[in-house]
Design an enzyme around this catalytic site. Structure first.
Site, short mmCIF file in Angstrom:
data_model
loop_
_atom_site.label_atom_id
_atom_site.label_comp_id
_atom_site.label_asym_id
_atom_site.label_seq_id
_atom_site.Cartn_x
_atom_site.Cartn_y
_atom_site.Cartn_z
CD GLU A 1 26.19 89.47 91.30
OE1 GLU A 1 25.62 90.57 91.24
OE2 GLU A 1 26.67 88.89 90.30
CE LYS B 1 27.96 85.74 87.97
NZ LYS B 1 28.49 86.95 87.37
CE LYS C 1 23.58 92.90 89.08
NZ LYS C 1 24.46 91.94 88.47
CD GLU D 1 23.82 95.77 84.56
OE1 GLU D 1 23.93 95.36 85.73
OE2 GLU D 1 23.65 95.00 83.59
CG ASN E 1 27.53 94.58 83.38
OD1 ASN E 1 28.69 94.15 83.45
ND2 ASN E 1 26.48 93.82 83.58
CD GLU F 1 26.43 96.84 87.56
OE1 GLU F 1 25.73 97.86 87.56
OE2 GLU F 1 26.03 95.76 87.11
CB SER F 2 30.98 92.67 85.10
OG SER F 2 29.60 92.56 85.29
O1 LIG Z 1 27.47 87.16 84.22
C1 LIG Z 1 26.94 86.86 83.12
O2 LIG Z 1 27.38 85.98 82.39
C2 LIG Z 1 25.71 87.58 82.66
C3 LIG Z 1 25.14 87.22 81.45
C4 LIG Z 1 23.99 87.84 81.00
C5 LIG Z 1 23.40 88.83 81.78
C6 LIG Z 1 23.96 89.19 83.00
C7 LIG Z 1 25.11 88.58 83.44
N1 LIG Z 1 25.68 88.88 84.64
C8 LIG Z 1 25.05 89.66 85.64
C9 LIG Z 1 25.99 90.60 86.24
O3 LIG Z 1 25.79 91.78 86.06
C10 LIG Z 1 27.14 90.10 87.05
O4 LIG Z 1 26.70 89.02 87.81
C11 LIG Z 1 27.75 91.12 88.01
O5 LIG Z 1 28.03 92.32 87.40
C12 LIG Z 1 29.03 90.55 88.63
O6 LIG Z 1 29.94 90.20 87.62
P1 LIG Z 1 31.25 89.33 87.92
O7 LIG Z 1 31.97 90.00 89.06
O8 LIG Z 1 32.05 89.37 86.68
O9 LIG Z 1 30.78 87.97 88.30
#
Ligand SMILES: O=C(O)c1ccccc1NCC(=O)[C@H](O)[C@H](O)COP(=O)(O)O
Length: 263
Positions: free
Chosen positions: A54, A56, A121, A170, A191, A221-222
């Site tokens: 990603e 970001k 995204k 998601e 997520n 994810e995340s």
């Molecule tokens: O990342 C956030 O804080 C967030 C807050 C509110 C809605 C969505 C959010 N994130 C979007 C995502 O789904 C993440 O960017 C993506 O899954 C990657 O997550 P990470 O690897 O933890 O940066």
């Protein structure tokens, strides 16, 4: 819905208000060109766990991650690491992204002769955003199940299908999984981030992914930062992981992608 997500969705509906107009079938279908499902195929075809990398710059949970990040340079690292897909945050206010990033990255991939599929995204609420995604060269869009009504989910999916784009549904709970499964998804993403408390827990992928039928591509994810985290997602049965912050902060993103795949 969590407070932050409610706020973001409300903002998004206002932000796109001036661009919303009826989108005709022909406008969408000219993008289909017989190549539907590029992201789902790429994720399923990967022998190791697939990686969606990603782009970001900031997020509500982390604040600034890399304010000056150059989307194309970051994409270059991801391609060098053999990422299976890219996720490009196009929301400006909360994530510091733009549709321009998506255009630039897909142009770069095309110039390099790399067909790596890109996910737009963003917080999709109207088919006009699907058309924009297709015009900018995306292969997939995000549908956040808890943020949309069934009618909206169906309308957006129909637009994505017409444009030959995959839809990544998601989810964050069993109830949302049930909703997603009722809509014949090709890709479901769990997520791990609880958007009300901003904590991530891979246990959610471990609980939900085993409940998803094998013919659906699954993404964790995340909150994935290490090879060990990727290994947990793979053990849970995930076909792919989606990683933002971990890769943007990494000194060598390509090496980290390889570490994820070897996990
Ligand atoms: O990342 C956030 O804080 C967030 C807050 C509110 C809605 C969505 C959010 N994130 C979007 C995502 O789904 C993440 O960017 C993506 O899954 C990657 O997550 P990470 O690897 O933890 O940066």
């Amino acid at each position: 819905m969590s407070d932050k997500l409610t706020e973001i969705m409300a903002h998004k509906r206002i932000e796109i208000r001036d661009r919303v107009r009826p989108v005709r079938e022909e406008e969408l279908s000219r993008f289909a060109a017989g190549d539907t499902g590029r992201l789902s195929r790429a994720l399923r075809d990967s022998e190791e766990i697939a990686v969606i990398a990603e782009i970001k710059r900031r997020s509500p949970s982390a604040g600034d991650i890399s304010a000056g990040l150059d989307a194309v340079e970051q994409a270059r690292h991801y391609i060098n690491g053999e990422a299976d897909g890219l996720s490009i945050l196009t929301d400006e206010k909360y994530f510091g992204g733009s549709l321009r990033d998506l255009w630039d990255v897909t142009d770069f991939l095309r110039d390099r002769g790399r067909p790596t599929p890109c996910l737009r995204k963003d917080f999709m609420v109207d088919p006009i955003q699907v058309l924009e995604a297709a015009e900018a060269g995306a292969s997939a869009i995000l549908l956040i199940v808890r943020a949309l009504s069934i009618d909206e989910l169906k309308r957006l999916r129909e637009a994505a299908d017409l444009a030959g784009l995959d839809s990544l549904y998601e989810i964050h709970s069993e109830e949302e999984l049930e909703t997603a499964l009722s809509l014949d998804p090709r890709i479901v993403g769990v997520n791990n981030r609880d958007l009300s408390r901003f904590v991530t827990d891979l246990a959610l992928s471990e609980a939900l992914i085993p409940q998803i039928p094998d013919d659906i591509v699954t993404v964790s994810e995340s909150g994935i930062f290490t090879g060990e985290d990727a290994g947990r997602a793979r053990e849970a049965g995930a076909d792919a992981i989606l990683v933002g912050e971990g890769l943007v902060r990494a000194e060598d993103p390509a090496a980290l992608i390889r570490e994820f795949k070897e996990a």
